[in-house]
Design a protein around this motif. Structure first.
Motif, PDB file in Angstrom:
ATOM      1  N   PRO A  88     -13.754  -1.275   5.578  1.00  0.00           N
ATOM      2  CA  PRO A  88     -12.466  -1.672   4.999  1.00  0.00           C
ATOM      3  C   PRO A  88     -12.123  -0.797   3.802  1.00  0.00           C
ATOM      4  O   PRO A  88     -13.015  -0.322   3.093  1.00  0.00           O
ATOM      5  N   PRO A  89     -10.843  -0.580   3.561  1.00  0.00           N
ATOM      6  CA  PRO A  89     -10.443   0.284   2.444  1.00  0.00           C
ATOM      7  C   PRO A  89     -10.722  -0.382   1.101  1.00  0.00           C
ATOM      8  O   PRO A  89     -10.677  -1.608   0.968  1.00  0.00           O
ATOM      9  N   THR A  90     -11.002   0.433   0.115  1.00  0.00           N
ATOM     10  CA  THR A  90     -11.190  -0.064  -1.243  1.00  0.00           C
ATOM     11  C   THR A  90      -9.823  -0.277  -1.887  1.00  0.00           C
ATOM     12  O   THR A  90      -8.799   0.203  -1.390  1.00  0.00           O
ATOM     13  N   ALA A  91      -9.821  -0.985  -3.012  1.00  0.00           N
ATOM     14  CA  ALA A  91      -8.567  -1.207  -3.736  1.00  0.00           C
ATOM     15  C   ALA A  91      -7.978   0.121  -4.198  1.00  0.00           C
ATOM     16  O   ALA A  91      -6.756   0.316  -4.176  1.00  0.00           O
ATOM     17  N   GLU A  92      -8.852   1.035  -4.580  1.00  0.00           N
ATOM     18  CA  GLU A  92      -8.382   2.352  -5.027  1.00  0.00           C
ATOM     19  C   GLU A  92      -7.700   3.104  -3.896  1.00  0.00           C
ATOM     20  O   GLU A  92      -6.650   3.729  -4.079  1.00  0.00           O
ATOM     21  N   GLN A  93      -8.281   3.032  -2.678  1.00  0.00           N
ATOM     22  CA  GLN A  93      -7.674   3.711  -1.532  1.00  0.00           C
ATOM     23  C   GLN A  93      -6.314   3.107  -1.182  1.00  0.00           C
ATOM     24  O   GLN A  93      -5.365   3.827  -0.867  1.00  0.00           O
ATOM     25  N   CYS A  94      -6.222   1.788  -1.228  1.00  0.00           N
ATOM     26  CA  CYS A  94      -4.964   1.127  -0.885  1.00  0.00           C
ATOM     27  C   CYS A  94      -3.830   1.514  -1.836  1.00  0.00           C
ATOM     28  O   CYS A  94      -2.653   1.445  -1.460  1.00  0.00           O
ATOM     29  N   HIS A  95      -4.178   1.908  -3.059  1.00  0.00           N
ATOM     30  CA  HIS A  95      -3.164   2.309  -4.031  1.00  0.00           C
ATOM     31  C   HIS A  95      -3.001   3.825  -4.113  1.00  0.00           C
ATOM     32  O   HIS A  95      -2.253   4.323  -4.955  1.00  0.00           O
ATOM     33  N   PRO A  97      -1.408   6.959  -2.570  1.00  0.00           N
ATOM     34  CA  PRO A  97      -0.344   7.322  -1.617  1.00  0.00           C
ATOM     35  C   PRO A  97      -0.825   8.278  -0.534  1.00  0.00           C
ATOM     36  O   PRO A  97      -0.437   8.136   0.638  1.00  0.00           O
ATOM     37  N   ALA A  98      -1.666   9.247  -0.885  1.00  0.00           N
ATOM     38  CA  ALA A  98      -2.131  10.218   0.109  1.00  0.00           C
ATOM     39  C   ALA A  98      -2.989   9.529   1.171  1.00  0.00           C
ATOM     40  O   ALA A  98      -2.847   9.804   2.374  1.00  0.00           O
ATOM     41  N   TRP A  99      -3.882   8.640   0.738  1.00  0.00           N
ATOM     42  CA  TRP A  99      -4.725   7.907   1.694  1.00  0.00           C
ATOM     43  C   TRP A  99      -3.859   7.025   2.599  1.00  0.00           C
ATOM     44  O   TRP A  99      -4.095   6.937   3.806  1.00  0.00           O
ATOM     45  N   SER A 100      -2.850   6.379   2.021  1.00  0.00           N
ATOM     46  CA  SER A 100      -1.986   5.481   2.799  1.00  0.00           C
ATOM     47  C   SER A 100      -1.204   6.239   3.863  1.00  0.00           C
ATOM     48  O   SER A 100      -1.008   5.737   4.978  1.00  0.00           O
ATOM     49  N   VAL A 101      -0.771   7.453   3.551  1.00  0.00           N
ATOM     50  CA  VAL A 101      -0.038   8.249   4.541  1.00  0.00           C
ATOM     51  C   VAL A 101      -0.938   8.590   5.716  1.00  0.00           C
ATOM     52  O   VAL A 101      -0.523   8.505   6.882  1.00  0.00           O
ATOM     53  N   VAL A 102      -2.184   8.965   5.441  1.00  0.00           N
ATOM     54  CA  VAL A 102      -3.137   9.263   6.518  1.00  0.00           C
ATOM     55  C   VAL A 102      -3.387   8.014   7.356  1.00  0.00           C
ATOM     56  O   VAL A 102      -3.424   8.068   8.591  1.00  0.00           O
ATOM     57  N   ASP A 103      -3.540   6.874   6.696  1.00  0.00           N
ATOM     58  CA  ASP A 103      -3.771   5.624   7.417  1.00  0.00           C
ATOM     59  C   ASP A 103      -2.598   5.294   8.327  1.00  0.00           C
ATOM     60  O   ASP A 103      -2.782   4.842   9.460  1.00  0.00           O
ATOM     61  N   GLN A 104      -1.386   5.536   7.846  1.00  0.00           N
ATOM     62  CA  GLN A 104      -0.201   5.288   8.665  1.00  0.00           C
ATOM     63  C   GLN A 104      -0.120   6.257   9.842  1.00  0.00           C
ATOM     64  O   GLN A 104       0.361   5.884  10.923  1.00  0.00           O
TER      65      GLN A 104
END
Length: 231
Positions: A88-95, A97-104
């Motif tokens: 599961p993603p960490t709180a830091e990853q969820c915030h 933007p670059a990580w979120s774009v890859v996840d999307q």
């Protein structure tokens, strides 16, 4: 070579490479850690055609979860993105933007490699890849025994009827493969015996020849014998 200096597929400026193999900074000792592979830039990921990497579509009616999962898991491994489904993603990853774009990007690939019946189950607003992956896994693993019951019943009760040998044996093999995919593999001998059980009566003379062979026929040699009888 200037056009390769900032190629996103390399993720490395060619001008930053060591100038000479003999340079002291380029020597590698046994204590030097292996370099960690980086995921391609987002601009590259956004151009990926998932169909060229995952050629099967996951559907509820077609028990191909294991095959689909192998393709998708290998695909993520090629791009070094396996961590998105493994933990599961960490709180830091969820915030981030670059990580979120890859996840999307990965979510988009998922939605484009599953059927509408599966999408209707897993589609959740603002869900991460990890969450969607868990829902898919649970959906197919929880239903395995239920699907195995129906597949086993069809496999054991299938008769040739009006089908020719290619159609009949093809359906039997598909059912055997489906049973294997839900954790209920059928042995070669059982496949042959079940094939002979459902044969049309016009092939009754072929049954003793197949069953008398030692060692016993496996599925495809027995099928070849029946094709010769048919022709």
């Amino acid at each position: 070579m200037d056009h390769m200096d900032d190629n996103p597929l390399f993720g490395l400026s060619m001008s930053s490479a060591p100038s000479s193999p003999s340079s002291p900074t380029s020597s590698v000792t046994s204590e030097t850690p292996a370099p960690t592979a980086a995921a391609p830039p987002v601009a590259v990921l956004q151009t990926v055609n998932i169909k060229s990497h995952v050629p099967v579509v996951l559907e509820l009616a077609n028990p191909n979860y294991d095959e689909w999962c192998c393709f998708f898991d290998a695909f993520l491994g090629k791009f070094n993105l396996g961590s998105h489904i493994s933990s599961p993603p960490t709180a830091e990853q969820c915030h981030d933007p670059a990580w979120s774009v890859v996840d999307q990007c990965i979510i988009s690939w998922l939605y484009n490699s599953i059927g509408k019946d599966v999408r209707d189950i897993v589609r959740t607003p603002k869900a991460t890849v990890f969450r969607i992956w868990q829902v898919i896994h649970d959906q197919f693993r929880d239903n395995e025994l239920h699907r195995a019951v129906h597949l086993e019943a069809e496999f054991r009760n299938l008769v040739q009827g009006d089908m020719d040998i290619v159609q009949y044996t093809g359906r039997l093999k598909q059912l055997a493969d489906d049973l294997r995919d839900v954790g209920q593999p059928v042995g070669e001998t059982s496949q042959v015996l079940n094939m002979l059980r459902g044969l049309s009566s016009k092939y009754r003379d072929a049954i003793p020849a197949i069953t008398a062979k030692q060692p016993p026929h496996t599925f495809f040699p027995a099928r070849s014998y029946l094709l010769l009888e048919e022709h």
